[in-house]
Design an enzyme around this catalytic site. Structure first.
Site, PDB file in Angstrom:
ATOM      1  N   ASN A   9     -15.513 -25.198  13.245  1.00 29.94           N
ATOM      2  CA  ASN A   9     -14.873 -23.929  13.594  1.00 29.94           C
ATOM      3  C   ASN A   9     -15.720 -22.811  12.999  1.00 29.94           C
ATOM      4  O   ASN A   9     -15.691 -22.579  11.797  1.00 29.94           O
ATOM      5  CB  ASN A   9     -13.445 -23.923  13.005  1.00 29.94           C
ATOM      6  CG  ASN A   9     -12.743 -22.592  13.204  1.00 29.94           C
ATOM      7  OD1 ASN A   9     -13.220 -21.725  13.937  1.00 29.94           O
ATOM      8  ND2 ASN A   9     -11.596 -22.431  12.538  1.00 29.94           N
ATOM      9  N   TRP A  10     -16.478 -22.157  13.857  1.00 28.62           N
ATOM     10  CA  TRP A  10     -17.425 -21.141  13.362  1.00 28.62           C
ATOM     11  C   TRP A  10     -16.719 -19.840  12.987  1.00 28.62           C
ATOM     12  O   TRP A  10     -17.350 -18.935  12.436  1.00 28.62           O
ATOM     13  CB  TRP A  10     -18.506 -20.872  14.409  1.00 28.62           C
ATOM     14  CG  TRP A  10     -19.446 -22.029  14.642  1.00 28.62           C
ATOM     15  CD1 TRP A  10     -19.513 -23.201  13.923  1.00 28.62           C
ATOM     16  CD2 TRP A  10     -20.457 -22.130  15.654  1.00 28.62           C
ATOM     17  NE1 TRP A  10     -20.492 -24.005  14.422  1.00 28.62           N
ATOM     18  CE2 TRP A  10     -21.103 -23.379  15.493  1.00 28.62           C
ATOM     19  CE3 TRP A  10     -20.885 -21.286  16.677  1.00 28.62           C
ATOM     20  CZ2 TRP A  10     -22.151 -23.802  16.322  1.00 28.62           C
ATOM     21  CZ3 TRP A  10     -21.930 -21.710  17.506  1.00 28.62           C
ATOM     22  CH2 TRP A  10     -22.545 -22.952  17.320  1.00 28.62           C
ATOM     23  N   LYS A  11     -15.455 -19.692  13.350  1.00 31.56           N
ATOM     24  CA  LYS A  11     -14.694 -18.467  13.054  1.00 31.56           C
ATOM     25  C   LYS A  11     -15.468 -17.232  13.543  1.00 31.56           C
ATOM     26  O   LYS A  11     -16.173 -17.322  14.550  1.00 31.56           O
ATOM     27  CB  LYS A  11     -14.365 -18.400  11.560  1.00 31.56           C
ATOM     28  CG  LYS A  11     -13.693 -19.701  11.078  1.00 31.56           C
ATOM     29  CD  LYS A  11     -13.081 -19.605   9.729  1.00 31.56           C
ATOM     30  CE  LYS A  11     -12.463 -20.960   9.362  1.00 31.56           C
ATOM     31  NZ  LYS A  11     -11.756 -20.928   8.088  1.00 31.56           N
ATOM     32  N   HIS A  94      -4.390 -21.976  14.391  1.00 31.64           N
ATOM     33  CA  HIS A  94      -5.127 -21.942  13.125  1.00 31.64           C
ATOM     34  C   HIS A  94      -4.388 -21.044  12.124  1.00 31.64           C
ATOM     35  O   HIS A  94      -3.816 -20.030  12.497  1.00 31.64           O
ATOM     36  CB  HIS A  94      -6.557 -21.426  13.342  1.00 31.64           C
ATOM     37  CG  HIS A  94      -7.402 -21.613  12.131  1.00 31.64           C
ATOM     38  ND1 HIS A  94      -7.369 -20.734  11.070  1.00 31.64           N
ATOM     39  CD2 HIS A  94      -8.252 -22.608  11.780  1.00 31.64           C
ATOM     40  CE1 HIS A  94      -8.186 -21.183  10.127  1.00 31.64           C
ATOM     41  NE2 HIS A  94      -8.731 -22.316  10.529  1.00 31.64           N
ATOM     42  N   GLU A  96      -5.341 -18.916  10.102  1.00 31.83           N
ATOM     43  CA  GLU A  96      -5.733 -17.491  10.083  1.00 31.83           C
ATOM     44  C   GLU A  96      -5.095 -16.735  11.245  1.00 31.83           C
ATOM     45  O   GLU A  96      -4.776 -15.550  11.125  1.00 31.83           O
ATOM     46  CB  GLU A  96      -7.274 -17.380  10.111  1.00 31.83           C
ATOM     47  CG  GLU A  96      -7.860 -17.784   8.768  1.00 31.83           C
ATOM     48  CD  GLU A  96      -9.218 -18.466   8.845  1.00 31.83           C
ATOM     49  OE1 GLU A  96      -9.925 -18.319   9.850  1.00 31.83           O
ATOM     50  OE2 GLU A  96      -9.559 -19.181   7.870  1.00 31.83           O
ATOM     51  N   GLU A 166      -4.147 -28.827   8.219  1.00 34.35           N
ATOM     52  CA  GLU A 166      -4.971 -27.991   7.349  1.00 34.35           C
ATOM     53  C   GLU A 166      -4.076 -27.286   6.335  1.00 34.35           C
ATOM     54  O   GLU A 166      -3.498 -26.235   6.632  1.00 34.35           O
ATOM     55  CB  GLU A 166      -5.709 -26.935   8.171  1.00 34.35           C
ATOM     56  CG  GLU A 166      -6.642 -27.506   9.215  1.00 34.35           C
ATOM     57  CD  GLU A 166      -7.707 -26.495   9.623  1.00 34.35           C
ATOM     58  OE1 GLU A 166      -8.877 -26.755   9.370  1.00 34.35           O
ATOM     59  OE2 GLU A 166      -7.343 -25.437  10.167  1.00 34.35           O
ATOM     60  N   GLY A 172     -11.112 -22.668   3.036  1.00 36.32           N
ATOM     61  CA  GLY A 172     -12.072 -21.680   2.540  1.00 36.32           C
ATOM     62  C   GLY A 172     -11.968 -21.426   1.048  1.00 36.32           C
ATOM     63  O   GLY A 172     -12.541 -20.469   0.536  1.00 36.32           O
ATOM     64  N   SER A 212     -11.916 -27.089   3.375  1.00 38.29           N
ATOM     65  CA  SER A 212     -13.011 -27.315   2.423  1.00 38.29           C
ATOM     66  C   SER A 212     -13.620 -28.706   2.502  1.00 38.29           C
ATOM     67  O   SER A 212     -13.998 -29.269   1.472  1.00 38.29           O
ATOM     68  CB  SER A 212     -12.547 -26.995   0.995  1.00 38.29           C
ATOM     69  OG  SER A 212     -12.161 -25.640   0.890  1.00 38.29           O
ATOM     70  N   GLY A 233     -14.795 -25.632   8.623  1.00 36.55           N
ATOM     71  CA  GLY A 233     -15.089 -24.200   8.698  1.00 36.55           C
ATOM     72  C   GLY A 233     -16.446 -23.909   8.082  1.00 36.55           C
ATOM     73  O   GLY A 233     -17.492 -24.096   8.706  1.00 36.55           O
ATOM     74  N   GLY A 234     -16.443 -23.466   6.840  1.00 36.40           N
ATOM     75  CA  GLY A 234     -17.664 -23.030   6.143  1.00 36.40           C
ATOM     76  C   GLY A 234     -18.846 -23.964   6.315  1.00 36.40           C
ATOM     77  O   GLY A 234     -19.960 -23.522   6.655  1.00 36.40           O
TER      78      GLY A 234
HETATM   79  P1  PGA Z   1     -13.030 -24.478   5.628  1.00 36.14           P
HETATM   80  O1  PGA Z   1     -12.188 -24.055   6.931  1.00 36.14           O
HETATM   81  O2  PGA Z   1     -13.723 -25.776   5.970  1.00 36.14           O
HETATM   82  O3  PGA Z   1     -14.004 -23.344   5.415  1.00 36.14           O
HETATM   83  O4  PGA Z   1     -12.059 -24.627   4.520  1.00 36.14           O
HETATM   84  C1  PGA Z   1     -11.487 -25.008   7.675  1.00 36.14           C
HETATM   85  C2  PGA Z   1     -10.785 -24.330   8.810  1.00 36.14           C
HETATM   86  O5  PGA Z   1     -10.378 -23.182   8.668  1.00 36.14           O
HETATM   87  O6  PGA Z   1     -10.607 -24.930   9.881  1.00 36.14           O
END
Ligand code: PGA
Length: 249
Positions: A9-11, A94, A96, A166, A172, A212, A233-234
């Protein structure tokens, strides 16, 4: 045997040049055949990513979608627009989107139903916040999130659903759920599906863990019986880290 999936997930990262550079590195790696790899760029990079990955076994997903067909929804993107650029999978729910943009279980039910009706596959995200876990309400919360958005769906449509647990406190933050905490929740989720539908379906649905995940912890997490992969994500912004995770089963 359930599908193993790793989705990046590149956000809100990767402009045109960065997308090109990242994909160039990604495609230098040979992928394990049994793992379905996906990336989810921002809307503006979907076409570019679909084109660059055309000959590659990496699928492209969108990060969000509106539940309406078309009309007065400034700034929004519809299912048919996604399909028009060759995207057939969408991440919905998600944390966010829920916390920063006020997406509710009810809204997500509408989005999921629309995506299913439009024959898009859905990666449905959900998970508790830290206070829920501290108050020992994390199981109830997850049950509520799944019941309201998904348990109205007919059994046959679950072929289009992948779940992504999640825990919000792990996204994150550098803090991951322990492999045991992930396993405990994933087993609970499978039981909910069995109770609502049947054991056969419960055994078929892929349940990803997100929060993470890194090359250093992926193997341990993916080794858990009910963990079928990860939503990253990251670490998905770095080709080598992402591919190390893809190869961590
Ligand atoms: P993260 O994000 O790996 O940076 O914790 C995961 C996500 O939001 O899907």
């Amino acid at each position: 045997m359930r599908k193993q999936i790793v989705a990046g997930n590149w956000k809100m990262n990767n402009n045109t040049l960065e997308t090109e550079a990242l994909i160039e590195r990604l495609i230098q790696h040979t992928l394990p055949e049994e793992v379905q790899v996906m990336v989810a760029p921002a809307f503006t990079q979907l076409s570019q990513t679909v084109n660059l990955l055309k000959q590659q076994p990496i699928m492209v997903a969108a990060q969000n979608m509106n539940a309406a067909d078309s009309g007065a929804h400034t700034g929004e993107i519809s299912a048919s627009m996604l399909k028009g650029v060759g995207v057939h999978t969408v991440i919905l729910g998600h944390s966010e989107r829920r916390s920063l943009y006020g997406e509710t279980d009810r809204l997500l039910q509408a989005k999921v139903s629309k995506a299913i009706a439009e024959e898009l596959d859905v990666i449905f995200c959900f998970g508790e916040e830290l206070h829920h876990r501290k108050e020992n309400k994390h199981f109830d919360l997850v049950k509520e999130q799944l019941s309201s958005a998904l348990f109205n769906l007919p059994k046959a449509t679950w072929i289009q659903i992948v779940l992504a647990y999640e825990p919000v406190w792990a996204i994150g933050t550098g803090e991951t759920a322990s492999p045991e905490q992930a396993q405990e929740m994933h087993a609970f989720i499978r039981q909910l599906i069995e109770d609502q539908y049947d054991a056969n379906l419960a055994n078929q649905v892929a349940i990803l863990y997100g929060g993470s995940v890194k090359p250093s912890n992926a193997k341990e997490i993916f080794s858990m019986q009910d963990v079928d992969g990860g939503l990253i994500g990251g670490a998905s912004l770095n080709a080598e880290d992402f591919m190390a995770i893809v190869n961590a089963f």
